[in-house]
Design an enzyme around this catalytic site. Structure first.
Site, PDB file in Angstrom:
ATOM      1  N   LYS A 194       0.836  -1.202   0.000  1.00 15.92           N
ATOM      2  CA  LYS A 194       0.000   0.000   0.000  1.00 15.92           C
ATOM      3  C   LYS A 194       0.873   1.255   0.000  1.00 15.92           C
ATOM      4  O   LYS A 194       2.075   1.196   0.269  1.00 15.92           O
ATOM      5  CB  LYS A 194      -0.908   0.004   1.236  1.00 15.92           C
ATOM      6  CG  LYS A 194      -0.161   0.080   2.553  1.00 15.92           C
ATOM      7  CD  LYS A 194      -1.095   0.172   3.729  1.00 15.92           C
ATOM      8  CE  LYS A 194      -0.293   0.296   5.030  1.00 15.92           C
ATOM      9  NZ  LYS A 194      -1.154   0.521   6.194  1.00 15.92           N
ATOM     10  N   TYR A 196      18.173  29.946   0.815  1.00 15.05           N
ATOM     11  CA  TYR A 196      17.186  30.837   1.435  1.00 15.05           C
ATOM     12  C   TYR A 196      17.500  31.047   2.914  1.00 15.05           C
ATOM     13  O   TYR A 196      17.895  30.123   3.620  1.00 15.05           O
ATOM     14  CB  TYR A 196      15.786  30.253   1.300  1.00 15.05           C
ATOM     15  CG  TYR A 196      15.240  30.244  -0.105  1.00 15.05           C
ATOM     16  CD1 TYR A 196      15.085  31.426  -0.827  1.00 15.05           C
ATOM     17  CD2 TYR A 196      14.858  29.048  -0.698  1.00 15.05           C
ATOM     18  CE1 TYR A 196      14.574  31.424  -2.114  1.00 15.05           C
ATOM     19  CE2 TYR A 196      14.334  29.027  -1.997  1.00 15.05           C
ATOM     20  CZ  TYR A 196      14.196  30.221  -2.690  1.00 15.05           C
ATOM     21  OH  TYR A 196      13.692  30.201  -3.959  1.00 15.05           O
TER      22      TYR A 196
END
Length: 375
Positions: free
Chosen positions: A36, A268
């Site tokens: 899954k 940044y």
């Protein structure tokens, strides 16, 4: 390999892990390979293909009808069990494809009956033995049995449950209570349906043979990762320890190399300052790809067999690494984000420690758009 960023799945490592699980389970029990959520990031179809080719899995566990239909459309022949909640409008489609589904409440079961009429449907009953997630409570089992006795088109193929606290502890008293509760809840159904009982996840499979019943579910261990440090510790103490080999490697390439000088800052927020002349490399992977922002100024990668620190903030699509100490590091050199080369290694557990999470989440976060390649 002609990819900018890609995930490699090692066939032999997968086979090794599944053979270990098979030895634990024995030949008389079935194994459900849990794939899954894009196979915990390893690739839904690619992992299903490995399971089918290697022949060590009897059933595949997916989460949704969409996952099941994707595999069916690609020619996967192994039986498929949908573990998640299924909506009423999906039931006919499920019956048509002969998928098995999870049933967790009488309301859901009645809705299925109204939708499919006399069609036959394979179901696995979900029992809540203490997790308090989906599932029938112990006091609901008699009413459930009575209802099923009047609806013969429902084939009770399996009964299952989930442990609430078997991975994150070295004390397993509650898990033992759940195991006993599960067996008691199953008892009234055994003579009539002879279902496949499954409660053993990877941790239970590695630790407690009395949880195996007729089928065990191989999840995180199938991918060569331990469910937790506590599971490994308990396994070592109980002499059930076995080696697991990581299946996944995550790789990218250097997009640019540039010189930097003292006083320069990187990324940044200018979170990394250069203190001496050196070289940095830019790699085309960021948090959009699942490379967590918490790895900023903390993680490491491998270039030419040598570890290189991640510097500056992880960007949406790019990151920066320090390659000052790696001679001849060049554009399009391979960069290992997860994996090993020589004596250098970066594991999902290492990255999980940086981001205060678990190895499951590290690999599951890897973008499904990144190619998965079996090697």
């Amino acid at each position: 390999m002609n990819h900018l960023t890609w995930v490699e799945l090692n066939r032999e490592a997968y086979r090794f892990n599944m053979e270990h699980f098979r030895k634990l389970a024995g030949n008389n029990r079935k194994i459900m390979a849990i794939i899954k959520s894009n196979a915990y990031g390893h690739g839904l179809y690619e992992t299903a293909l490995l399971a089918q080719e290697c022949g060590n899995a009897d059933m595949l566990g997916v989460y949704s009808l969409q996952e099941a239909k994707h595999l069916y459309g690609k020619g996967i022949k192994l039986p498929i069990f949908i573990m998640g909640y299924v909506m009423a409008e999906e039931f006919n489609d499920i019956a048509r494809h002969d998928f098995s589904i999870c049933i967790s409440s009488l309301d859901q079961l009645k809705a299925v009956a109204e939708t499919i009429g006399t069609k036959t449907l394979k179901i696995h009953l979900k029992f809540d033995t203490g997790l308090r997630r989906l599932g029938f409570l112990p006091e609901e089992t008699q009413e459930l049995l009575a209802w099923l006795s009047e609806h013969e088109n429902f084939r009770v193929e399996g009964i299952f449950s989930h442990f609430a606290n078997i991975e994150d502890t070295v004390s397993h008293d509650f898990a033992k209570e759940q195991r006993d509760t599960f067996e008691k809840m199953c008892a009234p159904f055994m003579k009539k349906y002879n279902p496949l009982r499954h409660i053993a996840c990877s941790a239970a499979g590695l630790l407690f043979p009395d949880t195996y019943f007729e089928m065990i579910r191989s999840g995180i261990s199938m991918y060569g990762m331990w469910p937790s440090k506590e599971t490994l510790i308990t396994s070592l103490k109980s002499n059930m320890a076995g080696e697991l080999k990581p299946v996944l490697s995550w790789k990218t390439r250097i997009a640019q190399v540039k010189d930097v000088k003292p006083g320069d800052t990187v990324g940044y927020g200018r979170s990394h300052a250069i203190t001496r002349p050196g070289r940095i490399a830019i790699i085309p992977v960021g948090y959009n790809d699942g490379y967590c922002r918490k790895y900023s100024n903390s993680a490491k990668v491998i270039v030419r067999g040598i570890e290189a620190p991640v510097i500056g903030r992880i960007c949406m699509n790019m990151s920066m690494i320090d390659v000052s100490h790696i001679k001849d590091a060049s554009r399009e050199d391979e960069v290992i984000l997860i994996g090993s080369c020589g004596n250098s290694s970066v594991t999902a557990d290492f990255l999980a420690g940086i981001s205060d999470t678990i190895n499951y989440e590290v690999t599951t976060r890897i973008s499904p758009f990144i190619p998965r390649v079996i090697v």
